[in-house]
Design a protein around this motif. Sequence first.
Motif, short mmCIF file in Angstrom:
data_model
loop_
_atom_site.label_atom_id
_atom_site.label_comp_id
_atom_site.label_asym_id
_atom_site.label_seq_id
_atom_site.Cartn_x
_atom_site.Cartn_y
_atom_site.Cartn_z
N GLN A 25 1.82 -11.61 11.27
CA GLN A 25 2.79 -11.24 10.24
C GLN A 25 2.28 -11.69 8.88
OE1 GLN A 25 6.28 -13.28 11.72
NE2 GLN A 25 6.97 -11.49 12.88
N VAL A 26 2.13 -10.73 7.97
CA VAL A 26 1.74 -11.01 6.59
C VAL A 26 2.96 -10.76 5.73
CG1 VAL A 26 0.16 -10.44 4.70
CG2 VAL A 26 -0.62 -10.23 7.08
N ARG A 27 3.36 -11.75 4.93
CA ARG A 27 4.55 -11.60 4.09
C ARG A 27 4.22 -12.00 2.65
NH1 ARG A 27 5.40 -9.17 7.91
NH2 ARG A 27 7.07 -9.38 9.47
N SER A 38 3.49 -6.81 2.50
CA SER A 38 4.00 -7.34 3.78
C SER A 38 3.72 -6.31 4.87
CB SER A 38 5.50 -7.61 3.70
OG SER A 38 5.77 -8.63 2.74
N LEU A 39 3.18 -6.77 6.01
CA LEU A 39 2.93 -5.87 7.13
C LEU A 39 2.71 -6.67 8.40
CD1 LEU A 39 -0.69 -4.44 7.29
CD2 LEU A 39 -0.12 -6.38 5.84
N GLY A 433 -3.71 -1.98 -4.11
CA GLY A 433 -3.00 -3.16 -3.64
C GLY A 433 -1.70 -2.90 -2.92
N ARG A 434 -1.45 -1.64 -2.53
CA ARG A 434 -0.22 -1.32 -1.81
C ARG A 434 -0.57 -0.65 -0.48
NH1 ARG A 434 0.77 -0.59 -7.15
NH2 ARG A 434 0.20 1.60 -7.26
N ILE A 435 0.33 -0.77 0.50
CA ILE A 435 0.12 -0.14 1.80
C ILE A 435 0.54 1.33 1.70
CG2 ILE A 435 0.75 -0.13 4.24
CD1 ILE A 435 -0.77 -2.62 3.49
N CYS A 436 -0.41 2.23 1.92
CA CYS A 436 -0.11 3.67 1.88
C CYS A 436 0.26 4.20 3.26
CB CYS A 436 -1.33 4.44 1.36
SG CYS A 436 -1.77 4.03 -0.33
#
Length: 768
Positions: A25-27, A38-39, A433-436
Amino acid sequence: MPAEPPATATTAARPAAADSHDVIQVRGARENNLADVSLDIPKRRLTVFTGVSGSGKSSLVFGTIAAESQRLINETYTAFIQSFMPSLGRPDVDGLHNLSAAIVVDQERMGANSRSTVGTATDAYTMLRIIFSRLGTPHIGTSSAFSFNSPEGMCPECEGLGQVSTIDIDQLVDRDLSLNEGAITAPGFTVGSWYWQIMARSGFYDPDKKLRDFTPAEWEDFLHKPAVKIKVGSNNMTYEGLVTKIQRTYLTKERDSMQSHIRAFVDRAVVFAECPACGGSRLSAAALSSTVAGVNIAQCSAMQISDLAEFVRSIEDPSVAPLLATLRQTLESLVEIGLGYLSLDRTSATLSGGESQRVKMVRHLGSSLTDVTYVFDEPTAGLHPHDIQRMNGLLLRLRDKGNTVLVVEHKPEVIAIADHVVDLGPGAGENGGRICYTGDVAGLRASGTLTGRHLDHRATLREKTREPLGAISIEHAGLHNLRDVSVDIPLGVLTVVTGVAGSGKSSLIHGYLSGRDGVVVADQSPIRGSRRSNPATYSGLLGPIRTAFAKANNVKAALFSANSEGACSHCNGIGVVYTDLAMMAGVASVCERCEGKRFTPEVLEYTLRGKNISEVLGMSVAEARDFFPTGQAAAILERLTDVGLSYLRLGQPLNTLSGGERQRLKLAIHMAEKSSTYVLDEPTTGLHMADVDKLLALLDRLVDDGNTVVVIEHHQAVMAHADWIIDLGPGGGHDGGRVVFTGTPAELISGADTLTARHLREYVGADG
């Protein structure tokens, strides 16, 4: 949790993770350009991280997950042991849960120590030494008697280096001049300098006498006299002969720590030759006398690893059976991983980044550890399409042992075997820097993201290839494994040199084309410079920026250099302060006085169009282009943009750049020079599939401007786009070293049966 991909022969997918303990878990990750990411990443799966260069992949995988895992492991040791470990700061993240021990297998080149070899790095040579100490005849002692790094086993003449160095005297002096006329041409000995004065006033020879008229005794005193005390006037001095002095002051230093002009001098003046005593084997006569099945340990080390594996399989002895089994496994792993063409005596410093990563990988393949997180950085770098399938198999093997495998990669062939994909972006730097996307490969393909759209993209063959304007001839090339190769490099076109790893591409191009007049080489080797160096200083951009600030504020330009008058005195212009905590690990902290801005408060009051120098150096290349629309700065920024580095910050330390970024930075600088031939070494390293198209457009522009471009490359899009292909092989090591095809890509596809031809045929055929 997204749906798992269907089970196939290659992916062997598993049931979905059952609970939160089955995911990392990455927050709230904010390292570098990560935008509060977060992912959840499934454990015991193969997860591939994709996205354009600068999108944040490395910041997430290496800078956050792997860094925190390693930091937490280090904290379990005592303070005394930690004092010998590198200092690791806590990543900028709110929380990381369910981490397992991380092993990073990256492309950092292995140490430049000349005593480190493939054999010592993999422990294969250590095992071989023990086998020879038990089975070798005559018996000469313990395993250290076979070590070129121990006094017992090393050749006394070269001290285990395998080479002896001699100094070319004519690179140090002009024999037709006297000392007073400037006979000493070595750096640091100009007429009037301190060293020169000691020599000229020593009394051992006449400073007005031409060197060629010296007597043998004077010549010996001038060149080789050991250190002695002399009196010059009323002062006591130490005199040394010129060669003695140069050996002590220059030749005992590490090459990379030398100033560039000293390094150039040493490269000219010092001649390395094979040690006559040991024949380059590094070992003592006793070690060379002991044999197993008629072969000594130096001959084993010089064998191609694939041949050595066969030789070791022929040895049978119950007393060393477990050791033989482990050595066989190590050697067979090296062959399996595509490094069978190397030899154990190959020095680690000569390995490419991709080769270094695969050598490190071998250490983990035989490990009994499970539930480990393995982190890979573009493991296919330097691999021909033929070898990528084998690499995929190894990644899946690590996963199937119950490990979590995290891979940063751009190649569609690797993305295809992933259980899970994390796509970052949408752009680079501030725009990334964002989750696509997170999920399976099928979902990525349908996602509409930049990566999803390019997953099945194929470059096409040129409709019409350019006509060569002449040729550079290479004749009878025999370096390393090249077999008397003669080939023409066409001028005025884009030539791609390809072939499997170890086929002789680098030996041919770097050995016989690089170094010629008008040939510029942009490769991935580290850029020499301290932690103060950044794209602005390296590219020459800081000069016009400082001038612009100086003119706007009517002050000296030196104020706007963090290496000069404007530097913060507390951190000396570095922006961070390094604190030595004695037996605790040292800590790097942001300078409290300048808050990491590197300059004094007075300097930061000067502005240019509302921005101070620290704010300008914090800009990305793209932002700086808008800020400096004209002049010399604009021209440099334009070239940095052309090579795909628009996301780099001007003040970003050079040691944070990847190999591919370093190569493109060098290329941007060379583009300003008047050149005729550019040599690039795998320029697609680190490039997203979408950026490869931009690179091809840049290469076209260089050729259309009248240059010759020669690219060593495995990427099939670059091969397809070429005007001319030179294919080496058919295999690696002693199975390579021959030119197996020259011609256009269309001719390669239609009429050749090389490994490259088969893969390019398949690649182009897949294009609709």
